[in-house]
Write a protein that holds these residues in place. Sequence first.
Motif, PDB file in Angstrom:
ATOM      1  N   GLN A  86       0.825  -1.208   0.000  1.00 57.46           N
ATOM      2  CA  GLN A  86       0.000   0.000   0.000  1.00 57.46           C
ATOM      3  C   GLN A  86       0.856   1.254   0.000  1.00 57.46           C
ATOM      4  OE1 GLN A  86      -2.511  -0.654   3.403  1.00 57.46           O
ATOM      5  NE2 GLN A  86      -3.923  -1.962   2.273  1.00 57.46           N
ATOM      6  N   ALA A  87       1.955   1.222   0.742  1.00 61.14           N
ATOM      7  CA  ALA A  87       2.874   2.374   0.751  1.00 61.14           C
ATOM      8  C   ALA A  87       3.481   2.572  -0.635  1.00 61.14           C
ATOM      9  CB  ALA A  87       3.967   2.168   1.802  1.00 61.14           C
ATOM     10  N   ALA A  88       3.869   1.479  -1.291  1.00 60.49           N
ATOM     11  CA  ALA A  88       4.446   1.572  -2.637  1.00 60.49           C
ATOM     12  C   ALA A  88       3.434   2.145  -3.626  1.00 60.49           C
ATOM     13  CB  ALA A  88       4.919   0.196  -3.102  1.00 60.49           C
ATOM     14  N   TRP A  89       2.204   1.678  -3.556  1.00 57.31           N
ATOM     15  CA  TRP A  89       1.159   2.185  -4.452  1.00 57.31           C
ATOM     16  C   TRP A  89       0.926   3.685  -4.208  1.00 57.31           C
ATOM     17  CZ3 TRP A  89      -1.311   0.804  -8.734  1.00 57.31           C
ATOM     18  CH2 TRP A  89      -2.443   1.557  -9.097  1.00 57.31           C
ATOM     19  N   ALA A  90       0.896   4.079  -2.952  1.00 53.37           N
ATOM     20  CA  ALA A  90       0.601   5.474  -2.608  1.00 53.37           C
ATOM     21  C   ALA A  90       1.656   6.434  -3.146  1.00 53.37           C
ATOM     22  CB  ALA A  90       0.471   5.622  -1.089  1.00 53.37           C
ATOM     23  N   VAL A  91       2.933   6.073  -3.044  1.00 54.94           N
ATOM     24  CA  VAL A  91       3.981   7.012  -3.468  1.00 54.94           C
ATOM     25  C   VAL A  91       4.323   6.879  -4.951  1.00 54.94           C
ATOM     26  CG1 VAL A  91       4.947   7.226  -1.156  1.00 54.94           C
ATOM     27  CG2 VAL A  91       5.923   5.567  -2.726  1.00 54.94           C
ATOM     28  N   GLY A  92       4.223   5.692  -5.519  1.00 56.61           N
ATOM     29  CA  GLY A  92       4.495   5.489  -6.940  1.00 56.61           C
ATOM     30  C   GLY A  92       5.922   5.845  -7.344  1.00 56.61           C
ATOM     31  N   ASN A  93       6.187   5.727  -8.637  1.00 59.44           N
ATOM     32  CA  ASN A  93       7.489   6.064  -9.230  1.00 59.44           C
ATOM     33  C   ASN A  93       8.662   5.483  -8.448  1.00 59.44           C
ATOM     34  OD1 ASN A  93       6.370   7.641 -11.389  1.00 59.44           O
ATOM     35  ND2 ASN A  93       5.914   9.186  -9.845  1.00 59.44           N
ATOM     36  N   LEU A  94       8.728   4.158  -8.396  1.00 62.09           N
ATOM     37  CA  LEU A  94       9.794   3.500  -7.654  1.00 62.09           C
ATOM     38  C   LEU A  94      10.029   2.092  -8.191  1.00 62.09           C
ATOM     39  CD1 LEU A  94       8.355   1.263  -5.510  1.00 62.09           C
ATOM     40  CD2 LEU A  94       7.579   3.394  -4.534  1.00 62.09           C
ATOM     41  N   THR A  95      11.109   1.503  -7.727  1.00 60.64           N
ATOM     42  CA  THR A  95      11.384   0.089  -7.981  1.00 60.64           C
ATOM     43  C   THR A  95      11.004  -0.669  -6.718  1.00 60.64           C
ATOM     44  OG1 THR A  95      13.210   0.625  -9.469  1.00 60.64           O
ATOM     45  CG2 THR A  95      13.136  -1.623  -8.598  1.00 60.64           C
ATOM     46  N   LEU A  96      10.071  -1.591  -6.868  1.00 62.15           N
ATOM     47  CA  LEU A  96       9.571  -2.398  -5.758  1.00 62.15           C
ATOM     48  C   LEU A  96      10.165  -3.793  -5.889  1.00 62.15           C
ATOM     49  CD1 LEU A  96       7.369  -2.876  -3.474  1.00 62.15           C
ATOM     50  CD2 LEU A  96       5.975  -3.756  -5.331  1.00 62.15           C
ATOM     51  N   VAL A  97      10.791  -4.282  -4.844  1.00 66.26           N
ATOM     52  CA  VAL A  97      11.421  -5.606  -4.860  1.00 66.26           C
ATOM     53  C   VAL A  97      10.777  -6.478  -3.792  1.00 66.26           C
ATOM     54  CG1 VAL A  97      13.561  -6.883  -4.470  1.00 66.26           C
ATOM     55  CG2 VAL A  97      13.629  -4.671  -5.647  1.00 66.26           C
ATOM     56  N   TRP A  98      10.334  -7.665  -4.224  1.00 69.21           N
ATOM     57  CA  TRP A  98       9.890  -8.693  -3.287  1.00 69.21           C
ATOM     58  C   TRP A  98      10.938  -9.790  -3.335  1.00 69.21           C
ATOM     59  CZ3 TRP A  98       4.916  -8.500  -6.464  1.00 69.21           C
ATOM     60  CH2 TRP A  98       4.025  -7.564  -5.939  1.00 69.21           C
ATOM     61  N   ASP A  99      11.742  -9.902  -2.301  1.00 67.90           N
ATOM     62  CA  ASP A  99      12.706 -11.000  -2.242  1.00 67.90           C
ATOM     63  C   ASP A  99      11.989 -12.210  -1.631  1.00 67.90           C
ATOM     64  OD1 ASP A  99      15.064 -12.330  -2.575  1.00 67.90           O
ATOM     65  OD2 ASP A  99      16.231 -11.098  -1.200  1.00 67.90           O
ATOM     66  N   GLU A 100      12.325 -13.381  -2.106  1.00 74.79           N
ATOM     67  CA  GLU A 100      11.680 -14.625  -1.647  1.00 74.79           C
ATOM     68  C   GLU A 100      10.166 -14.523  -1.795  1.00 74.79           C
ATOM     69  OE1 GLU A 100      13.551 -17.151  -1.154  1.00 74.79           O
ATOM     70  OE2 GLU A 100      15.479 -16.169  -0.844  1.00 74.79           O
ATOM     71  N   VAL A 101       9.717 -14.107  -2.974  1.00 76.72           N
ATOM     72  CA  VAL A 101       8.305 -13.829  -3.221  1.00 76.72           C
ATOM     73  C   VAL A 101       7.414 -15.061  -3.047  1.00 76.72           C
ATOM     74  CG1 VAL A 101       8.345 -14.148  -5.727  1.00 76.72           C
ATOM     75  CG2 VAL A 101       6.750 -12.514  -4.722  1.00 76.72           C
ATOM     76  N   HIS A 102       7.980 -16.257  -3.144  1.00 70.06           N
ATOM     77  CA  HIS A 102       7.185 -17.468  -2.932  1.00 70.06           C
ATOM     78  C   HIS A 102       6.660 -17.555  -1.493  1.00 70.06           C
ATOM     79  CE1 HIS A 102      11.420 -18.418  -2.158  1.00 70.06           C
ATOM     80  NE2 HIS A 102      10.947 -19.152  -1.166  1.00 70.06           N
ATOM     81  N   LYS A 103       7.232 -16.772  -0.589  1.00 68.33           N
ATOM     82  CA  LYS A 103       6.739 -16.759   0.797  1.00 68.33           C
ATOM     83  C   LYS A 103       5.474 -15.917   0.941  1.00 68.33           C
ATOM     84  CE  LYS A 103      11.054 -17.604   3.201  1.00 68.33           C
ATOM     85  NZ  LYS A 103      11.888 -17.212   4.335  1.00 68.33           N
ATOM     86  N   ILE A 104       5.194 -15.079  -0.060  1.00 69.12           N
ATOM     87  CA  ILE A 104       4.031 -14.203   0.060  1.00 69.12           C
ATOM     88  C   ILE A 104       2.983 -14.414  -1.032  1.00 69.12           C
ATOM     89  CG2 ILE A 104       5.121 -12.426   1.439  1.00 69.12           C
ATOM     90  CD1 ILE A 104       5.753 -10.865  -1.074  1.00 69.12           C
ATOM     91  N   PHE A 105       3.335 -15.065  -2.113  1.00 71.70           N
ATOM     92  CA  PHE A 105       2.389 -15.389  -3.182  1.00 71.70           C
ATOM     93  C   PHE A 105       2.381 -16.892  -3.401  1.00 71.70           C
ATOM     94  CE2 PHE A 105       3.063 -10.970  -4.317  1.00 71.70           C
ATOM     95  CZ  PHE A 105       1.821 -10.576  -4.789  1.00 71.70           C
ATOM     96  N   GLY A 106       1.315 -17.383  -3.992  1.00 72.19           N
ATOM     97  CA  GLY A 106       1.240 -18.803  -4.340  1.00 72.19           C
ATOM     98  C   GLY A 106       0.775 -19.657  -3.187  1.00 72.19           C
ATOM     99  N   LYS A 107       0.502 -20.919  -3.502  1.00 71.40           N
ATOM    100  CA  LYS A 107       0.034 -21.876  -2.484  1.00 71.40           C
ATOM    101  C   LYS A 107      -1.151 -21.313  -1.708  1.00 71.40           C
ATOM    102  CE  LYS A 107       2.961 -25.318  -2.929  1.00 71.40           C
ATOM    103  NZ  LYS A 107       2.565 -26.658  -3.227  1.00 71.40           N
TER     104      LYS A 107
END
Length: 191
Positions: A86-107
């Motif tokens: 939500q913070a990333a969406w609010a400020v915009g214009n940035l590079t957003l990185v999800w490291d180990e994204v399988h821990k937060i998406f999928g399954k």
Amino acid sequence: MIDQRLYVGAGTMGKSYAMRKHIGKAPRVMVFDPNYETGWGAPGFGAQVVYDPLELVELVACKTFRLVFRPEMGKNIIDQVEYFNQAAWAVGNLTLVWDEVHKIFGKGRHPEVGLHLVNAGRHRGVKVWAATRRPTWLRDITASMTSLYAFRVAEPDDVNWLAKRIGPKAAQLSDLAPWHFIQKARFCKPV
């Protein structure tokens, strides 16, 4: 230009290191780091490590920032990543990185704001980059990625998934040395 990247490979193969190098001198970066990886907080990357969601919100109000958010262990990781998203969406214009994204998406996990960033973040100038060991779990986000960086993998399902996207070069994946990858640009059709 849409810039959504997926870095795939086994642990300690160099995915996060490659991401830091590719980020370069980008002035606005937010990293979600559930593994507390030392490289994201290293002086060479120049990021401020943040544990407090309220501090994260204060810092993204700055003109430039490099922030590494580390979720609190023992608390719901989905709630914490959604606050971050939500913070990333609010400020915009940035590079957003999800490291180990399988821990937060999928399954069975589908963070709503995260999916919105993948599908519509480009309208806010958000580049979404993700690193994972298990791409087969990430169907909801991989369809929108524009670049793929494939490091060594051995899990047959993941090798097959990558073979469908990078073709015959997938035969090299189990033999790649650490820090080496096969790059496939535009592995999905542009939106």
